[in-house]
Design a protein around this motif. Structure first.
Motif, PDB file in Angstrom:
ATOM      1  N   ASN A   1      33.477  66.146  73.951  1.00 18.02           N
ATOM      2  CA  ASN A   1      34.347  67.279  73.643  1.00 18.02           C
ATOM      3  C   ASN A   1      33.531  68.492  73.218  1.00 18.02           C
ATOM      4  OD1 ASN A   1      37.078  68.445  73.015  1.00 18.02           O
ATOM      5  ND2 ASN A   1      36.211  68.495  70.959  1.00 18.02           N
TER       6      ASN A   1
ATOM      7  N   GLN B   1      36.825  67.146  66.649  1.00 25.40           N
ATOM      8  CA  GLN B   1      38.075  66.398  66.598  1.00 25.40           C
ATOM      9  C   GLN B   1      37.832  64.948  66.968  1.00 25.40           C
ATOM     10  OE1 GLN B   1      40.700  68.508  69.257  1.00 25.40           O
ATOM     11  NE2 GLN B   1      41.530  69.739  67.594  1.00 25.40           N
TER      12      GLN B   1
ATOM     13  N   SER C   1      48.891  65.053  69.789  1.00 22.43           N
ATOM     14  CA  SER C   1      48.191  66.339  69.785  1.00 22.43           C
ATOM     15  C   SER C   1      46.704  66.142  70.078  1.00 22.43           C
ATOM     16  CB  SER C   1      48.375  67.022  68.429  1.00 22.43           C
ATOM     17  OG  SER C   1      47.633  68.217  68.362  1.00 22.43           O
ATOM     18  N   SER C   2      46.079  65.171  69.434  1.00 24.28           N
ATOM     19  CA  SER C   2      44.655  64.913  69.682  1.00 24.28           C
ATOM     20  C   SER C   2      44.430  64.390  71.094  1.00 24.28           C
ATOM     21  CB  SER C   2      44.119  63.913  68.660  1.00 24.28           C
ATOM     22  OG  SER C   2      44.772  62.661  68.774  1.00 24.28           O
TER      23      SER C   2
ATOM     24  N   GLN D   1      44.367  67.400  73.489  1.00 28.95           N
ATOM     25  CA  GLN D   1      43.183  68.235  73.349  1.00 28.95           C
ATOM     26  C   GLN D   1      41.906  67.512  73.786  1.00 28.95           C
ATOM     27  OE1 GLN D   1      42.992  70.427  69.569  1.00 28.95           O
ATOM     28  NE2 GLN D   1      45.134  69.910  69.216  1.00 28.95           N
TER      29      GLN D   1
END
Length: 755
Positions: free
Chosen positions: A397, A420, A438-439, A442
Motif C-alpha cells: 500500500n 493502514q 472501509s479498510s 482502500q
C-alpha cells in the motif's frame, strides 16, 4: 464534650476534674477560659448594695485593676478567682480556697481578705497564677521546646508523604502498575512506585535527603499498604465530588458485566445524572466482583455499593443494560428486581447494542450477504493471521501511495495517506464491520497482491486453496456490489453509533438520530440505486473487474446452468438491496419500540426547537404522573400553573430562541437562573437522565484491561476499583490536591510519624 459550649458564668461552672480526667483535655478547658478572660459584668453595670454591720456595702469595680483574676457574678452578688478555680483540683494545702473558688466572696467590708487570698510569693493563688501564665505562654514551656525540635521531623515527614502521594497520582493517572517483584533497596525490579519516588528524589536535594534510605523505618510511607491506602483516598475524594455533583438528587444506572484477565466476573456501575450546571454526566462509581451473575446476586452487590457511597435505590429513575436475560428479564432479571423497590426506575435496552443487532444480524439473513461476510472472515485467516502478510499489505500500500502521489492521482496534506491495516470485524464491537469494509476498499490492490503471493508461494496447501478462492470471489461483480451496498448501509449506522455513544446524549435526540438513520436507509432504497451502481461500476473499472449489464438475465454463480428468468437489475436492486433494507427498517421499528411508548411521546413536549412548537402542558402533566415519588398530588396541581408561566417566559426570552435540544435547554435554564424560578426543571432533569446507551460502561471495561493486565493479574478487587475510578474520570481526578489526600491520610488513622 463540646468545648465551645463551656459555661462562662462562675455560678454554672463545674470543676475541671468533673469535665474530664484527661490532663491534656483539662489544659484545653483551662486555655479556653483564660482566653475568654475573667467573668465580669459589662461596663456601666450598677453593683447592688447590701447591709453589712449596719452599713450599705457593695462590690467596687476598681478592685479589678488590683486583682486581675477577680471575677464577679451578678446573679449571686459574689466574687471569685479565675486562676484559683482553674487549678484548684491539682494544688492542695492552702487555706481559704473555697471562698474564692466554690462558695464565692461577698464580705465587701473586708477588702483585706483579697490581699490575704493573694498572699506571699508561694501562696496557692500565686502558684495558680504562674501556672496560668505558663499555660498561655507556650513559647516558654518544655513542651514547646520539644515541639520546636519536632518541627523539623514534621516537615521531613510531610516531604516523604507528599512524594508518595505525587507518585501514586502519576501512576493512577497513567493506569500503570505500582509494585515490582522485589521492592527491597538492592532490587533491580522495585516497581514503578519505588522507581518514581527515587526519580523525584534525584531531582530535588531536599527530597533526596529524607526519603527511602534516609527515612526512619516506620515513616518511609512507601509500603504496598500505604500505596493502596493513598489510591483509596484519591478514589474516596473523587466519589465525594460525584456525590456533591448529584447533591442528593436522582440518577440512572448503567450496568454491565464482564470478566477480567484473572477470570473474575466484574460488574461495572456508572451513574447518569444532571449536575448543578445543567450538564448531563456519566461517572464510574465502582467495579464490583460478583461470584455469580444471577439477578439476586447482582442486585445485592449493587445495593451494597450504593449504600457504601451514600446513595439508595429510591433515587434511581432509569436503568440501562445490554439486553442479557439476567439483566432485562421481565420477572427475575435485575431490571425487575430494582422495579420491585422503585417503580420509577424505567428500563432502556442499550440503543448501541440494539443497533448492532439490527445491522449485522439482519444483513446475514440474506444468503448472499452471509456468504460475503464469511469470505471477509476467511480473508483474515489467510492474510490477517500472519504478521509477515500484514507487513506485505502495508508495504504494498505504501508503494501504491507513492506512485499515486508521483502521478498526481493522490493528493497530499496533513493527516492524509497514513499507514493502514485490515480492521478485523466483531459482532460485539460497535462500528467494527464498517471499519473492516472501509479498510478493504482502500487496501484492495494490496490485499489482492498478497493473495496472489500466498496462492503461489504459500507453504500450506489449505492456505493456497483459500487464497485462490478469495481471489476468484474478489474478482466478481457480486463481491464489488455487496461490498459497496453494505459499506453504504453500515456507514449510515456508524454515524448513528457514534451519536449514541456520546455521554451527554439525551433520549429525545437519540430517537431523532434513529429516525434520521431510518430515513437515510429509506432514501437509499427509494432513490439511491443509481448512485450506488455508479460507485460499483467505478470500482470495477479501476481494478479490472468485469461489469454486468443490468438488463441481461441474472446468472446464479452457484448454479450457472439453471435459468433464473430475472434480470440482473431485478436481482441486485429488488432481491438484494431492497430486501435487506426492508428487513432493517422493520427491525428499526421493532427493536426501537420506545419510539411509540407513551413515556417518550410525553417527553417530546420539552423539545425547544421551533420556538417550543412541540410544547404540550397536558402531555407533560401525564409525564409527571410517571414519577409519583417526585410529583405528588399537590405538586401536580401546582405544575399545571407553572407550565403556563414557564412557556410564556421562555418564548418571550430571545436567549431561548435557537436551542437544539433539551440538553441545551437545561444548560440555558441554569445559566439564566430560571431553573430556580420554574420547578418544572425537576421534570426536565428526569427526562435528561433517561439512559441511552452503555457506552460509558464499555469504556470502563476497556480501561480495566489496561489497569489489570496479564502482568498484574493478581491485583485485588478493591485496589483495582480504586485505580479505575481515578483512571477513567481524569477530569475530576486532576483537580484533587495533594493536601486533600494528606489531610485524609492524617484523619483516617493514627500515624507513627507526626504531620
Amino acid at each position: 464534650m463540646n468545648l465551645d459550649e463551656l459555661p462562662f458564668d462562675p455560678a454554672n461552672r463545674k470543676r475541671t476534674s468533673q469535665y474530664t480526667k484527661n490532663p491534656k483535655k483539662q489544659d484545653e478547658i483551662r486555655r479556653i477560659y483564660l482566653t475568654r478572660g475573667p467573668y465580669r459584668p459589662q461596663e456601666g453595670f450598677i453593683y447592688p448594695q447590701k447591709t453589712i454591720g449596719g452599713f450599705e456595702r457593695r462590690f467596687k469595680p476598681k478592685w479589678y485593676k488590683d486583682y486581675h483574676c477577680l471575677e464577679y457574678n451578678d446573679k449571686v452578688d459574689k466574687a471569685f478567682c479565675q486562676c484559683c478555680y482553674l487549678f484548684r483540683d491539682c494544688i492542695d494545702g492552702q487555706g481559704g480556697n473555697d471562698a474564692f473558688v466554690v462558695n464565692g466572696f461577698s464580705s465587701w467590708n473586708k477588702k483585706y481578705r483579697l490581699d490575704t487570698h493573694v498572699g506571699e510569693v508561694n501562696s496557692y493563688h500565686n502558684v495558680a497564677a504562674k501556672r496560668c501564665d505558663a499555660l498561655m505562654n507556650q513559647d516558654q514551656s518544655i513542651k514547646v521546646a520539644l515541639n520546636k525540635q519536632t518541627d523539623i521531623t514534621k516537615r521531613q515527614n510531610r516531604i516523604r508523604l507528599n512524594t508518595s502521594v505525587e507518585s501514586v497520582r502519576y501512576l493512577l493517572h497513567q493506569g500503570l502498575a505500582f509494585r515490582g517483584n522485589d521492592e527491597s533497596e538492592e532490587s533491580k525490579n522495585k516497581g514503578n512506585f519505588r522507581e518514581l519516588v527515587q526519580t523525584l528524589a534525584n531531582q530535588n536535594e531536599d527530597v533526596r535527603n529524607v526519603v527511602l534510605k534516609n527515612a526512619p523505618e516506620n515513616c518511609k510511607w512507601v509500603s504496598p499498604d500505604i500505596q493502596k491506602e493513598l489510591a483509596n483516598y484519591f478514589a474516596k475524594i473523587r466519589l465525594n465530588s460525584i456525590l456533591e455533583e448529584i447533591g442528593g438528587d436522582v440518577f440512572s444506572l448503567l450496568i454491565d458485566e464482564a470478566s477480567d484477565v484473572s477470570d473474575k466476573e466484574q460488574m461495572d456501575v456508572v451513574l447518569r445524572y444532571v449536575d448543578k450546571l445543567g450538564l448531563i454526566l456519566e461517572r464510574l462509581v465502582g467495579i464490583v466482583h460478583v461470584k455469580e451473575t444471577s439477578a439476586t446476586c447482582l442486585k445485592s452487590a449493587l445495593e451494597k455499593l450504593l449504600v457504601d457511597i451514600g446513595l439508595s435505590f429510591k433515587q434511581v429513575r432509569g436503568q440501562c443494560y445490554d439486553g442479557a436475560s439476567n439483566m432485562r428479564g421481565e420477572f427475575n432479571g435485575l431490571k425487575a428486581k430494582i422495579l420491585e423497590d422503585n417503580r420509577s426506575a424505567y428500563y432502556v435496552h442499550c440503543f448501541a447494542h440494539q443497533l448492532q443487532l439490527v445491522i449485522v444480524a439482519i444483513s446475514k439473513k440474506n444468503e448472499d450477504i452471509a456468504d460475503f461476510f464469511y469470505m471477509i472472515s476467511l480473508l483474515f485467516t489467510v492474510v490477517g493471521a500472519s504478521c509477515k502478510r500484514k507487513d506485505m499489505i502495508r508495504e504494498t500500500n505504501r508503494e501504491n501511495v507513492k506512485r499515486g502521489i508521483s502521478s498526481g492521482r493522490i493528493s497530499t496534506g496533513t493527516g492524509l495517506n497514513q499507514d493502514q491495516s485490515l480492521q478485523r470485524a466483531g459482532d460485539t464491537r460497535w462500528g467494527s464491520h464498517y471499519r473492516t469494509l472501509s479498510s478493504l476498499i482502500q487496501l484492495f490492490p494490496s490485499i489482492v497482491s498478497v493473495l496472489k503471493y500466498v496462492s503461489k508461494e504459500g507453504k500450506k496447501d489449505s492456505k493456497k486453496s483459500e487464497a485462490r478462492g478469495l481471489l476468484s470471489f474478489f474478482g466478481t461483480f457480486d463481491f464489488v456490489f455487496y461490498l459497496h451496498m453494505m459499506f453504504h448501509i453500515l456507514g449510515s449506522a456508524n454515524t448513528l453509533s457514534h451519536a449514541l455513544q456520546q455521554k451527554d446524549q439525551d433520549i429525545l435526540n437519540a430517537m431523532s438520530c434513529v429516525k434520521s438513520t431510518r430515513n437515510d436507509l429509506q432514501q437509499l432504497r427509494d432513490n439511491g440505486w443509481e448512485s450506488l451502481l455508479e460507485k460499483v461500476y467505478s470500482f470495477c473499472e479501476e481494478h479490472d473487474i468485469p461489469k454486468l449489464n443490468m438488463h441481461d438475465e441474472y446468472v446464479n454463480r452457484y448454479n450457472t446452468r439453471k435459468r433464473t428468468n430475472i434480470t440482473n437489475l431485478h436481482h441486485y436492486q429488488i432481491e438484494c438491496l431492497n430486501t435487506v433494507i426492508d428487513w432493517q427498517l422493520q427491525e428499526f421499528d421493532d427493536r426501537f419500540n420506545e419510539v411509540n411508548s407513551s413515556l417518550l411521546i410525553h417527553m417530546a413536549s420539552f423539545n425547544p426547537k421551533n420556538s417550543f412548537a412541540a410544547f404540550n402542558p397536558e402531555s407533560l402533566l401525564k409525564l409527571a404522573e410517571f414519577y409519583p415519588q417526585d410529583f405528588h398530588s399537590s405538586k401536580l396541581m401546582d405544575l399545571g400553573h407553572e407550565l403556563r408561566i414557564y412557556i410564556e417566559n421562555v418564548r418571550a426570552d430571545k436567549r431561548f430562541a435557537n436551542l437544539d435540544g433539551i440538553a441545551d435547554l437545561a444548560k440555558k435554564l441554569v445559566d439564566t437562573k430560571k431553573h430556580l424560578a420554574f420547578p418544572v426543571y425537576q421534570l426536565l432533569k428526569l427526562v435528561l437522565i433517561f439512559p441511552v446507551a452503555t457506552a460509558s460502561v464499555e469504556r470502563c471495561f476497556s480501561a480495566m484491561n489496561t489497569v489489570k493486565c496479564v502482568l498484574r493479574n493478581k491485583m485485588g478487587d478493591k485496589f483495582m476499583s480504586d485505580c479505575l475510578i481515578c483512571y477513567v474520570e481524569k477530569d475530576i481526578f486532576s483537580t484533587i490536591t495533594n493536601d486533600a489526600v494528606i489531610d485524609m491520610f492524617k484523619k483516617m488513622s493514627d500515624r507513627e510519624g507526626k504531620l
